[in-house]
Design a protein around this motif. Structure first.
Motif, mmCIF file in Angstrom:
data_model
loop_
_atom_site.group_PDB
_atom_site.id
_atom_site.type_symbol
_atom_site.label_atom_id
_atom_site.label_comp_id
_atom_site.label_asym_id
_atom_site.label_seq_id
_atom_site.Cartn_x
_atom_site.Cartn_y
_atom_site.Cartn_z
ATOM 1 N N GLN A 1 -43.956 62.624 0.714
ATOM 2 C CA GLN A 1 -44.411 61.283 1.058
ATOM 3 C C GLN A 1 -43.983 60.319 -0.041
ATOM 4 N N VAL A 2 -43.420 59.212 0.354
ATOM 5 C CA VAL A 2 -42.966 58.195 -0.576
ATOM 6 C C VAL A 2 -44.042 57.126 -0.685
ATOM 7 N N GLN A 3 -44.536 56.943 -1.905
ATOM 8 C CA GLN A 3 -45.644 56.018 -2.058
ATOM 9 C C GLN A 3 -45.654 55.405 -3.452
ATOM 10 N N LEU A 4 -45.976 54.112 -3.501
ATOM 11 C CA LEU A 4 -46.213 53.395 -4.746
ATOM 12 C C LEU A 4 -47.604 52.787 -4.652
ATOM 13 N N VAL A 5 -48.414 52.993 -5.682
ATOM 14 C CA VAL A 5 -49.776 52.470 -5.674
ATOM 15 C C VAL A 5 -50.019 51.696 -6.957
ATOM 16 N N GLU A 6 -50.268 50.395 -6.803
ATOM 17 C CA GLU A 6 -50.539 49.546 -7.962
ATOM 18 C C GLU A 6 -52.040 49.470 -8.234
ATOM 19 N N SER A 7 -52.369 49.196 -9.487
ATOM 20 C CA SER A 7 -53.751 48.964 -9.882
ATOM 21 C C SER A 7 -53.764 48.085 -11.123
ATOM 22 N N GLY A 8 -54.932 47.553 -11.450
ATOM 23 C CA GLY A 8 -55.090 46.803 -12.688
ATOM 24 C C GLY A 8 -55.177 45.303 -12.544
ATOM 25 N N GLY A 9 -55.017 44.801 -11.330
ATOM 26 C CA GLY A 9 -55.128 43.366 -11.147
ATOM 27 C C GLY A 9 -56.568 42.895 -11.299
ATOM 28 N N GLY A 10 -56.750 41.588 -11.283
ATOM 29 C CA GLY A 10 -58.096 41.031 -11.390
ATOM 30 C C GLY A 10 -58.068 39.571 -11.737
ATOM 31 N N LEU A 11 -59.247 39.077 -12.125
ATOM 32 C CA LEU A 11 -59.422 37.674 -12.501
ATOM 33 C C LEU A 11 -59.530 37.589 -14.016
ATOM 34 N N VAL A 12 -58.754 36.696 -14.612
ATOM 35 C CA VAL A 12 -58.756 36.547 -16.066
ATOM 36 C C VAL A 12 -58.593 35.075 -16.404
ATOM 37 N N GLN A 13 -59.123 34.677 -17.538
ATOM 38 C CA GLN A 13 -58.956 33.291 -17.978
ATOM 39 C C GLN A 13 -57.578 33.097 -18.603
ATOM 40 N N ALA A 14 -57.111 31.872 -18.575
ATOM 41 C CA ALA A 14 -55.839 31.553 -19.211
ATOM 42 C C ALA A 14 -55.860 32.004 -20.672
ATOM 43 N N GLY A 15 -54.757 32.595 -21.098
ATOM 44 C CA GLY A 15 -54.665 33.133 -22.444
ATOM 45 C C GLY A 15 -55.046 34.594 -22.551
ATOM 46 N N GLY A 16 -55.618 35.128 -21.485
ATOM 47 C CA GLY A 16 -56.048 36.517 -21.483
ATOM 48 C C GLY A 16 -54.931 37.485 -21.153
ATOM 49 N N SER A 17 -55.312 38.760 -21.027
ATOM 50 C CA SER A 17 -54.342 39.829 -20.792
ATOM 51 C C SER A 17 -54.800 40.739 -19.652
ATOM 52 N N LEU A 18 -53.837 41.324 -19.004
ATOM 53 C CA LEU A 18 -54.072 42.363 -18.010
ATOM 54 C C LEU A 18 -52.957 43.379 -18.119
ATOM 55 N N ARG A 19 -53.259 44.618 -17.730
ATOM 56 C CA ARG A 19 -52.240 45.662 -17.684
ATOM 57 C C ARG A 19 -52.204 46.245 -16.287
#
Length: 122
Positions: free
Chosen positions: A1-19
């Motif tokens: 099975q061919v699959q890509l699954v993303e995670s780690g998004g969300g709400l952040v204030q300007a200047g912040g970080s996400l991975r």
């Protein structure tokens, strides 16, 4: 099975970080892996790409110096570290397998993840 699954998004204030993380299965983990994004009312655009070895990385001018793409081949996972986020980074971020260069731009390859929402508040 061919699959890509993303995670780690969300709400952040300007200047912040996400991975963001993208876990791939089957044939979806390509020699090149990339991230694209699509903001409301806009076309999907290239964000970053990385070669199999991780030595070669490419970025859109709009994220250069703020975002870092990396990969762990043992885990079939690609990452996007996003620092100094801006409201204009708000978009759905998509993982993509085997993007390829076309002139001065990058085009998407065969497989997409379902996307993960990133929202940056001002």
């Amino acid at each position: 099975q061919v699959q890509l699954v993303e995670s780690g998004g969300g709400l952040v204030q300007a200047g912040g970080s996400l991975r963001l993380s993208c876990s791939a299965s089957g044939l979806a983990f390509g020699d090149y892996m990339g991230w694209f994004r699509q903001a409301p009312g806009k076309e999907r655009e290239f964000v970053a790409a990385i070669s199999w070895s991780g030595v070669l990385t490419y970025y859109a001018d709009s994220v250069k110096g703020r975002f870092t793409i990396s990969r762990d081949n043992a885990k079939n996972t690609v990452y996007l570290q996003m620092n100094s986020l801006k409201p204009e980074d708000t978009a759905v971020y998509y993982c993509n397998s085997n993007p390829y260069r076309g002139g001065s731009t990058w085009n998407p390859g065969n497989y997409w993840g379902q996307g993960t929402q990133v929202t940056v508040s001002s």
